[in-house]
Scaffold this motif. Structure first.
Motif, short mmCIF file in Angstrom:
data_model
loop_
_atom_site.label_atom_id
_atom_site.label_comp_id
_atom_site.label_asym_id
_atom_site.label_seq_id
_atom_site.Cartn_x
_atom_site.Cartn_y
_atom_site.Cartn_z
N ASP A 1 -57.06 -55.11 -39.39
CA ASP A 1 -55.92 -54.18 -39.26
C ASP A 1 -56.39 -52.84 -38.70
OD1 ASP A 1 -53.98 -55.91 -40.27
OD2 ASP A 1 -54.73 -55.56 -42.31
N VAL A 2 -57.60 -52.45 -39.08
CA VAL A 2 -58.18 -51.20 -38.59
C VAL A 2 -59.68 -51.43 -38.46
CG1 VAL A 2 -58.65 -48.76 -39.12
CG2 VAL A 2 -56.49 -49.77 -39.83
N MET A 3 -60.29 -50.86 -37.40
CA MET A 3 -61.75 -50.96 -37.34
C MET A 3 -62.39 -49.63 -36.97
SD MET A 3 -62.39 -53.39 -34.06
CE MET A 3 -63.87 -52.84 -33.27
N VAL A 4 -63.65 -49.47 -37.40
CA VAL A 4 -64.40 -48.25 -37.15
C VAL A 4 -65.69 -48.63 -36.44
CG1 VAL A 4 -65.74 -46.42 -38.26
CG2 VAL A 4 -63.49 -47.01 -39.15
N VAL A 5 -66.05 -47.89 -35.40
CA VAL A 5 -67.33 -48.11 -34.74
C VAL A 5 -68.14 -46.82 -34.89
CG1 VAL A 5 -68.48 -48.74 -32.61
CG2 VAL A 5 -66.22 -49.65 -33.09
N ASP A 6 -69.29 -46.92 -35.53
CA ASP A 6 -70.09 -45.75 -35.90
C ASP A 6 -71.51 -45.94 -35.36
OD1 ASP A 6 -71.21 -43.57 -37.10
OD2 ASP A 6 -70.80 -44.20 -39.16
N SER A 7 -72.01 -45.27 -34.40
CA SER A 7 -71.36 -44.30 -33.56
C SER A 7 -71.40 -44.73 -32.11
CB SER A 7 -72.12 -42.99 -33.68
OG SER A 7 -73.41 -43.16 -33.12
N VAL A 8 -70.64 -44.06 -31.27
CA VAL A 8 -70.55 -44.44 -29.85
C VAL A 8 -71.92 -44.33 -29.18
CG1 VAL A 8 -69.87 -42.13 -29.06
CG2 VAL A 8 -69.22 -44.10 -27.73
N GLN A 9 -72.76 -43.44 -29.67
CA GLN A 9 -74.07 -43.24 -29.02
C GLN A 9 -75.06 -44.38 -29.28
OE1 GLN A 9 -72.74 -40.41 -30.66
NE2 GLN A 9 -72.65 -38.83 -29.09
N THR A 10 -74.74 -45.27 -30.19
CA THR A 10 -75.66 -46.38 -30.45
C THR A 10 -75.26 -47.64 -29.70
OG1 THR A 10 -74.40 -47.03 -32.38
CG2 THR A 10 -76.27 -45.57 -32.78
N LEU A 11 -74.06 -47.63 -29.13
CA LEU A 11 -73.55 -48.85 -28.49
C LEU A 11 -74.21 -49.08 -27.14
CD1 LEU A 11 -69.74 -48.47 -29.13
CD2 LEU A 11 -71.42 -49.70 -30.48
N PHE A 12 -74.33 -50.33 -26.77
CA PHE A 12 -74.77 -50.59 -25.41
C PHE A 12 -74.10 -51.81 -24.82
CE2 PHE A 12 -77.66 -54.22 -25.24
CZ PHE A 12 -77.86 -54.46 -26.59
#
Ligand code: TYD
Ligand code: MG
Length: 457
Positions: free
Chosen positions: A170-181
């Motif tokens: 229903d809701v999601m959080v991605v922590d943090s944008v700087q770790t994504l690739f």
């Protein structure tokens, strides 16, 4: 970007996102040194495809024919948080939460999710910074127990997208944008192109699936890693979590909101059991106020839909140098310079050889001109070394000719002051004429800045 061939090298400024085919020591756009980093340009998303379809894939419709379906906002149950969001989370929105490292972004997100989970929402917390064991430890500290709170440690964008589609939270959080690739880009996580690509991916994900996504972004002073500023235009809502490490109060501020007002702030206190809501901020910003000392005044500012009483402090000291210093925290620097000029001209005060320091207590920032009279009063109080009369609150905007101009929403401000035990209020006389309720306060209307000084002490 069309016309560029795939896999050609570009150099991106890690501070502002400027791109150039040749390396340079200094970014010509933002002027920072040594911020250009080689990245491989890849067409990546279909959006940037060089082939355009032969005909339009979508058709315009008459605005009258567009049907509005009432969106049901999701409430987190944390009232301060919901208010800043504009009354809850809008499905399908991408919300960026920026703030300095260690300010409490992950804590806030975990608390919001567990509150949602307690309300029977299926929520997903994706962390690229902590392992699931670390998240569990944090959640034990916050005393959050929820079955429908799912956690995972992941940084690969493709995997995150697949996971979100499969699980449909229903809701999601991605922590943090700087770790994504994104695996199709060669540059390191945290670089401009990775951060942009990740945001774009999550934006599409949110829009396509209707799942609201919170994206956490670290802000660093040096701008060494690409920060949330770069992404503000791409997302629906931008919230900043502010405060200082050595102060327990944290302020959540909406900077951009496609679904609500941007004036709202939420106030939290960081305790050892996590963030606690402060539903009456006036009561937390005032108690430390010294009584009857020069250089302290209380004014009422409207933050979003609420009045908040704030203390402004000033210190006027003899300057040791030829050029006097003006140090201002929490209010606009230029505004203070302007008011000091008005004081010199209209009140005959000699401030050219004095250093002036102005600060809003509690690390709060005020942007509205209604606090002008407060600033002038507090500088005068420090200059004459006289304390402002007890239980007095000061409101009003000041013009360049020294006139006191009317301010908006004076009733809630006076009401809040009365509630907090203030008995006297100095305010613009035009406002006083239209004021319906006096709240048992002694209200004094003023027309010019020259009338004010005598009323203060
Ligand atoms: P955190 O949410 O990890 O910050 P961010 O994600 O913005 O980097 O918060 C870290 C700080 O908060 C840390 O210094 C410890 C403090 N803290 C508390 O005071 N109480 C708590 O219950 C928690 C979880 C953290
Ligand atoms: Mg964190």
């Amino acid at each position: 970007m069309t016309g560029k061939k795939a896999n050609r090298a570009v150099f991106s400024c890690q501070n502002c996102g400027y791109q150039t085919p040749k390396w340079m020591g200094r970014c010509p756009d933002c002027g920072k040194w040594n911020t250009l980093v080689e990245e491989t340009y890849s067409p990546g998303l279909a959006l940037f495809s060089e082939k355009s379809p032969s005909g339009p894939t979508t058709r315009p419709v008459s605005i009258d024919a567009v049907e509005i379906t009432q969106v049901r906002r999701i409430n987190t149950g944390i009232r301060e948080f919901d208010r800043v969001l504009g009354g809850g989370i809008v499905p399908g929105s991408l919300i960026l939460i920026g703030g300095e490292p260690g300010i409490g972004k992950s804590t806030l997100m975990l608390q919001a999710l567990s509150s949602l989970a307690a309300r029977d929402c299926k929520v997903l917390y994706i962390s690229g910074e902590e392992s699931v064991q670390q998240i569990k430890l944090r959640s034990e500290r916050l005393d959050t127990k929820a079955e429908s709170l799912w956690v995972v440690s992941e940084t690969n964008l493709d995997s995150i997208t697949a996971m979100a589609k499969e699980m449909a939270p229903d809701v999601m959080v991605v922590d943090s944008v700087q770790t994504l690739f994104a695996p199709d880009l060669t540059s390191a996580p945290g670089s401009v192109s990775q951060v942009r690509q990740a945001t774009m991916h999550l934006m599409f994900l949110a829009k396509r699936t209707g799942v609201p996504v919170f994206l956490v972004g670290h802000v660093t002073k040096e701008g060494a890693i690409a920060g949330p500023k770069l992404l503000e235009h791409m997302v629906d809502t931008v919230l900043y979590f502010e405060g200082s490490q050595n102060n327990v109060f944290r302020i959540l501020r909406a900077v951009k909101n496609r679904f609500g007002s941007t004036n709202e702030i939420g106030v939290f206190e960081m305790k050892d059991v996590g963030l606690c809501e402060v539903s009456n901020p006036s009561s937390v910003f005032l108690p430390e106020r010294p009584n009857l000392v020069p250089g302290s005044v209380v004014t009422a500012s409207i933050e979003g839909s609420r009045p908040i009483l704030l203390e402004i402090q000033a210190l006027v000291t003899r300057s040791g140098f030829g050029t006097p210093r003006r140090t201002v925290l929490g209010v606009d620097y230029n505004r203070v310079s302007l008011l000091v000029a008005v004081m010199e001209k209209k009140l005959g005060m000699q401030l050219t050889s004095d250093d002036i320091f102005v600060n809003v207590a509690g690390g709060v920032r005020i942007d509205e001109p209604a606090v002008d009279l407060g600033i002038v009063s507090v500088i005068a109080s420090s200059f004459f070394d006289k304390p402002i009369r007890q239980r007095t609150v000061v409101l009003g905007e000041i013009g360049l000719t020294g006139e006191i101009r009317t301010i908006n929403r004076v009733e809630p401000r006076v009401g809040e002051a009365a509630k907090m035990g203030f008995e006297r209020c100095i305010l613009p006389s035009d406002n006083l004429k239209h004021l319906k309720r006096r709240n048992g306060m002694d209200l004094i209307g003023v027309q010019a800045v020259s009338e004010v000084v005598d009323l203060l002490f």
